[in-house]
Design an enzyme around this catalytic site. Structure first.
Site, PDB file in Angstrom:
ATOM      1  N   GLN A 113       0.860  -1.191   0.000  1.00 25.36           N
ATOM      2  CA  GLN A 113       0.000   0.000   0.000  1.00 25.36           C
ATOM      3  C   GLN A 113       0.890   1.234   0.000  1.00 25.36           C
ATOM      4  O   GLN A 113       1.914   1.273   0.674  1.00 25.36           O
ATOM      5  CB  GLN A 113      -0.877  -0.021   1.255  1.00 25.36           C
ATOM      6  CG  GLN A 113      -1.888   1.097   1.334  1.00 25.36           C
ATOM      7  CD  GLN A 113      -2.850   0.890   2.503  1.00 25.36           C
ATOM      8  OE1 GLN A 113      -3.263  -0.211   2.799  1.00 25.36           O
ATOM      9  NE2 GLN A 113      -3.201   1.982   3.164  1.00 25.36           N
TER      10      GLN A 113
ATOM     11  N   LYS B 273       6.909   0.542   7.579  1.00 24.87           N
ATOM     12  CA  LYS B 273       6.671   1.712   6.730  1.00 24.87           C
ATOM     13  C   LYS B 273       7.984   2.298   6.229  1.00 24.87           C
ATOM     14  O   LYS B 273       8.997   2.264   6.924  1.00 24.87           O
ATOM     15  CB  LYS B 273       5.945   2.807   7.519  1.00 24.87           C
ATOM     16  CG  LYS B 273       4.571   2.433   8.008  1.00 24.87           C
ATOM     17  CD  LYS B 273       3.972   3.557   8.842  1.00 24.87           C
ATOM     18  CE  LYS B 273       2.602   3.187   9.356  1.00 24.87           C
ATOM     19  NZ  LYS B 273       2.083   4.226  10.256  1.00 24.87           N
TER      20      LYS B 273
ATOM     21  N   HIS C 209       0.949   6.541  15.900  1.00 20.65           N
ATOM     22  CA  HIS C 209       0.027   5.522  15.417  1.00 20.65           C
ATOM     23  C   HIS C 209       0.733   4.188  15.212  1.00 20.65           C
ATOM     24  O   HIS C 209       1.925   4.141  14.942  1.00 20.65           O
ATOM     25  CB  HIS C 209      -0.587   5.949  14.081  1.00 20.65           C
ATOM     26  CG  HIS C 209      -1.319   7.247  14.158  1.00 20.65           C
ATOM     27  ND1 HIS C 209      -1.453   8.077  13.074  1.00 20.65           N
ATOM     28  CD2 HIS C 209      -1.962   7.863  15.172  1.00 20.65           C
ATOM     29  CE1 HIS C 209      -2.152   9.153  13.420  1.00 20.65           C
ATOM     30  NE2 HIS C 209      -2.464   9.045  14.697  1.00 20.65           N
TER      31      HIS C 209
ATOM     32  N   ASP D 171      -5.802  11.825  18.364  1.00 25.80           N
ATOM     33  CA  ASP D 171      -4.428  11.930  18.854  1.00 25.80           C
ATOM     34  C   ASP D 171      -4.362  12.680  20.183  1.00 25.80           C
ATOM     35  O   ASP D 171      -3.565  12.344  21.055  1.00 25.80           O
ATOM     36  CB  ASP D 171      -3.542  12.609  17.817  1.00 25.80           C
ATOM     37  CG  ASP D 171      -3.303  11.739  16.595  1.00 25.80           C
ATOM     38  OD1 ASP D 171      -3.567  10.520  16.668  1.00 25.80           O
ATOM     39  OD2 ASP D 171      -2.869  12.272  15.559  1.00 25.80           O
TER      40      ASP D 171
ATOM     41  N   TYR E 105       4.218   7.493   2.021  1.00 23.46           N
ATOM     42  CA  TYR E 105       4.816   6.331   2.673  1.00 23.46           C
ATOM     43  C   TYR E 105       4.222   5.037   2.160  1.00 23.46           C
ATOM     44  O   TYR E 105       3.064   4.973   1.777  1.00 23.46           O
ATOM     45  CB  TYR E 105       4.727   6.430   4.195  1.00 23.46           C
ATOM     46  CG  TYR E 105       3.352   6.363   4.793  1.00 23.46           C
ATOM     47  CD1 TYR E 105       2.822   5.157   5.248  1.00 23.46           C
ATOM     48  CD2 TYR E 105       2.588   7.516   4.935  1.00 23.46           C
ATOM     49  CE1 TYR E 105       1.566   5.108   5.821  1.00 23.46           C
ATOM     50  CE2 TYR E 105       1.333   7.467   5.504  1.00 23.46           C
ATOM     51  CZ  TYR E 105       0.830   6.258   5.951  1.00 23.46           C
ATOM     52  OH  TYR E 105      -0.424   6.205   6.508  1.00 23.46           O
TER      53      TYR E 105
END
Length: 189
Positions: A46, A72, A62, A168, A132
């Site tokens: 992805q 990532k 996260h 957050d 990313y």
């Protein structure tokens, strides 16, 4: 391409070789072969792109729980940001430790963050774009976060955030996260 491990084992800063001339520049932003030569084996599935309009926008910290945890590879394609990775693997000698790196369109650096780490960034300029790659698909049922200003972690964000999401802002402390299912495994030589 220079691939350099940070003070957190498994987290790497990747600095591409940039070739420029009167037309502009060219760089290789990803090479599976070069990553594997550095001992990083990952299959990305992805690709994500985000935009933050205002300096001081904080996103994170996260992570995704197993079985949907994600490695990532992050880069900044416009503006500048401070990117942060936090080790949240139970039993890791680095548990709760963090590392940061400045990523910008100008320096073209990237950071590779393996599974078992929380991730976040704060924008240091207006109009920041981040791209990313992730090695697993986003799964809302596995989504988690940790408070950005957790005193147990003690991240130096370089500036106070101006914009945070409600999620957050209300995130739990690391010590309150009882559902972390990342297990540290000693690397086999």
């Amino acid at each position: 391409m220079n691939i350099e491990e940070t003070s957190l084992k498994g987290v790497y800063v990747i600095t591409p070789q940039v070739f420029g001339d009167a037309r502009g520049w060219f760089m290789e932003s990803w090479s599976q072969r070069k990553m594997e030569e550095a001992g990083i084996f990952v299959d990305f599935v992805q690709d994500n792109h985000s935009f933050s309009a205002q300096k001081g926008t904080l996103r994170g910290l996260h992570y995704q729980l197993n079985p949907m945890s994600q490695a990532k590879l992050i880069r900044c394609t416009r503006g500048e940001l401070l990117d942060v990775a936090v080790d949240i693997r139970k039993g890791s000698p680095q548990y709760g430790k963090w590392v940061s790196v400045r990523l910008s369109a100008e320096n073209k650096k990237q950071i590779f963050i393996p599974r078992g780490f929380a991730h976040g960034f704060i924008t240091l300029t207006d109009n920041v774009e981040v791209q990313y790659k992730a090695d697993n698909y986003y799964a809302p049922e596995c989504d988690g976060n940790i408070r950005w200003n957790d005193p147990q972690i003690g991240i130096d964000w370089e500036l106070e955030p101006v914009i945070l999401s409600d999620k957050d802002e209300k995130a739990p402390l690391l010590s309150e996260r009882t559902n972390l299912n990342f297990v540290y495994e000693e690397a086999k030589e």
